[in-house]
Design a protein around this motif. Structure first.
Motif, short mmCIF file in Angstrom:
data_model
loop_
_atom_site.label_atom_id
_atom_site.label_comp_id
_atom_site.label_asym_id
_atom_site.label_seq_id
_atom_site.Cartn_x
_atom_site.Cartn_y
_atom_site.Cartn_z
N ALA A 365 -21.89 -14.07 12.46
CA ALA A 365 -21.44 -15.34 13.03
C ALA A 365 -20.93 -15.15 14.46
CB ALA A 365 -20.34 -15.95 12.15
N ARG A 366 -20.19 -14.07 14.69
CA ARG A 366 -19.63 -13.80 16.02
C ARG A 366 -20.75 -13.53 17.04
NH1 ARG A 366 -17.20 -9.70 19.30
NH2 ARG A 366 -15.12 -10.27 20.04
N ALA A 367 -21.73 -12.72 16.64
CA ALA A 367 -22.84 -12.41 17.54
C ALA A 367 -23.62 -13.66 17.92
CB ALA A 367 -23.78 -11.39 16.89
N GLU A 368 -23.87 -14.53 16.94
CA GLU A 368 -24.62 -15.75 17.21
C GLU A 368 -23.83 -16.71 18.09
OE1 GLU A 368 -26.95 -19.33 14.77
OE2 GLU A 368 -25.86 -17.77 13.67
N TYR A 372 -24.67 -12.28 21.69
CA TYR A 372 -25.10 -10.91 21.88
C TYR A 372 -25.93 -10.50 20.67
CZ TYR A 372 -20.89 -9.85 19.06
OH TYR A 372 -19.93 -9.81 18.09
N GLU A 373 -26.61 -9.35 20.75
CA GLU A 373 -27.52 -8.94 19.69
C GLU A 373 -26.78 -8.71 18.37
OE1 GLU A 373 -30.64 -5.34 18.55
OE2 GLU A 373 -29.66 -5.35 20.51
N ASP A 374 -27.35 -9.24 17.30
CA ASP A 374 -26.79 -9.04 15.96
C ASP A 374 -26.86 -7.55 15.62
OD1 ASP A 374 -26.11 -9.02 13.30
OD2 ASP A 374 -27.60 -10.48 12.65
N PRO A 375 -25.70 -6.91 15.34
CA PRO A 375 -25.71 -5.46 15.07
C PRO A 375 -26.11 -5.09 13.65
CG PRO A 375 -23.47 -6.29 14.96
CD PRO A 375 -24.33 -7.46 15.34
N ILE A 376 -26.31 -6.11 12.79
CA ILE A 376 -26.51 -5.88 11.35
C ILE A 376 -28.00 -5.80 11.01
CG2 ILE A 376 -25.94 -6.74 9.04
CD1 ILE A 376 -23.48 -6.11 10.72
#
Length: 513
Positions: A365-368, A372-376
């Motif tokens: 949720a934070r990345a979106e 920034y790129e989703d780290p997961i």
């Protein structure tokens, strides 16, 4: 039991009756006791079945969301940032954002600490010291778990994480210039002469300075620089107590991440490092292994680097410090292989706990939201593949590496996978190189038979006063909703065992010591 139901029960029953009810039910199932003395009977009982303990003091503040956000924003922004009106070179990922200031959001099983002041950090360090002493006093081979965010101002973790990540990106940028972008993290090497020329052209430093960077005892003797060599340069070029200098990928030049720290902020950074060092020394003195838990990705590079420095110092004779690797991260394999290789080169023992990860929904949720790129990893299966890949990689290097495969006993399929790997590599359970971890009160039908069979099995053992553990218990209740839906097999096993004992005249079972 959900938070609102817990509060209602407390009002209806009164404090005393509420605590008694909790100890007979949910608290009694998932928490060992209120203090380091009351947990000893349970630890000794588990040891009789061959099951060890990872002590985890699970108390946290019961803050409102607004209070948590306020604390986070105050502790993650430096005075220089508050006063600065100049250019901002900070990456969005490593800046505090109020919407995600309450780090408990979307997180179930992990404890969360919010910075108040240095005195609070000292108190939490003392709590961890007591936990270490309790672990040493209750067992001969125990672990104690700590969280880095409990030990200092998170502003430092944010900024140092950004420094480490930007230097790694700069290395990859230079590797791409030399046509090596498609290689794995360990395979990428920079040709030394080309590197010096590139850095000089970019104006990263004076020519003499660049020459001096690569004149270490072993650095550059092969004519190439790999990522581990590159990381060692950060110690010399980035003085945390002076300026946090990072390379700008567009210009190639070093830029200040922020203005100078205030004297107070510099003191806070040093105190955090001192607290970590004190805990490591206590662990060594008490014969306890220290498990440093993983946290959010915007803190984790700094946490991992600080843990690595402790391993370099304290893991010379045996594995005392264990780092945690979250296998839902895309970069998990690269991170582990680099750290294992560093331990091999420098001659110390590598210790790791592998988890799938506790912050997936929050991180996504934070990345979106921030951009920034989703780290997961994209899905659960990709995370499973990463988990198995990382575990296999470490087990292959188990001569000087130790690994705890945490929450690995949920199903027999997981157990059989790791047994097969151990057998394939000739790893005996009695070597105590591969540990199996599980939460207290979970999957006992698998953990205890394994412990009796001689496998190194450990339970994460939370403890703390009833009222102060309620935030932790509330989230465990949510975690267990899905788990309990599939508990029909466990109930069937319990009934079969009860029937066997009645028919066999073995109502009271004595473990094999």
């Amino acid at each position: 039991m959900r938070p609102k139901l817990m509060e209602l029960s407390k009002k209806l029953l009164g404090q005393r009756m509420f605590e008694k009810m909790m100890k007979m039910t949910f608290y009694g199932q998932f928490v060992a006791g209120e203090d380091h003395n009351s947990i000893k009977p349970l630890i000794h009982k588990n040891q009789a079945f061959g099951v060890g303990a990872v002590l985890d003091y699970s108390v946290e503040e019961d803050l409102t969301q607004e209070e948590a956000e306020k604390k986070e924003m105050e502790s993650c922004v430096s005075e220089a940032e508050k006063d600065s009106s100049g250019a901002d070179h900070r990456e969005k990922k490593y800046k505090a954002h109020r919407r995600f200031g309450d780090r408990r959001g979307g997180v179930i099983s992990a404890r969360t600490y919010f910075y108040a002041d240095e005195a609070k950090c000292d108190n939490q360090m003392e709590t961890f010291i007591n936990c270490i002493k309790a672990s040493g006093g209750a067992s001969t081979d125990g672990f104690s778990a700590i969280k880095m965010t409990a030990l200092g101002r998170p502003q430092f973790l944010l900024q140092f994480s950004e420094v480490l990540v930007k230097w790694r990106k700069f290395f990859n940028f230079l590797a791409a210039q030399q046509g090596k972008s498609d290689m794995s993290a360990l395979e990428k090497t920079l040709e030394l002469e080309q590197l010096k020329e590139s850095l000089t052209q970019m104006g990263v430093g004076a020519k003499d300075d660049i020459e001096n960077w690569f004149t270490g005892e072993k650095l550059g003797l092969s004519g190439t620089i790999d990522l581990l060599d590159w990381n060692s340069l950060i110690n010399d070029t980035t003085k945390m107590s002076n300026l946090l200098m990072v390379p700008n990928l567009e210009t190639g030049q070093l830029e200040s991440l922020s203005s100078k720290f205030t004297a107070e902020e510099e003191s806070q950074m040093k105190r955090m490092l001192q607290r970590v060092d004190i805990l490591a020394k206590h662990a060594l003195e008490n014969g306890v292994r220290l498990m440093v838990d993983a946290e959010q990705t915007y803190f984790q590079p700094a946490i991992s680097r600080l843990t690595l420095e402790m391993q370099r110092k304290f893991n010379r004779e045996k594995p005392v410090i264990f780092n945690t690797y979250q296998c839902y991260l895309k970069e998990a394999y690269d991170n582990v292989t680099l750290d294992v290789e560093l331990s091999r080169r420098e001659g110390w023992y590598f210790g790791a706990k592998l988890v799938r990860g506790a912050y997936m929904y929050q991180e996504r949720a934070r990345a979106e939201e921030i951009g920034y790129e989703d780290p997961i990893n994209p899905d659960y299966e990709a995370t499973n593949r990463m988990y198995h890949k990382v575990a296999t990689s470490v087990m292959e290097k188990c001569r000087t590496s130790y690994i705890m495969i945490h929450k690995s006993l949920h199903t027999l399929i997981c157990v059989f996978f790791f047994f097969y790997r151990m057998n394939e590599m000739g790893l005996s359970p009695s070597e105590n190189k591969v540990y199996f971890g599980q939460l207290l009160g979970m999957c006992d039908q698998i953990s205890f038979p394994l412990g009796q069979a001689g496998f190194p099995v450990y339970k994460y053992v939370p403890y703390g006063p009833v009222n102060e553990v309620i935030p932790y218990l509330s989230r465990r209740a949510q975690e267990n909703r899905g788990f309990m839906k599939g508990s029909q097999r466990e109930r069937s096993l319990l009934w079969n065992e009860l029937r066997r004992r009645i028919l066999g005249g073995q109502i009271f079972y004595k473990p094999v010591y």
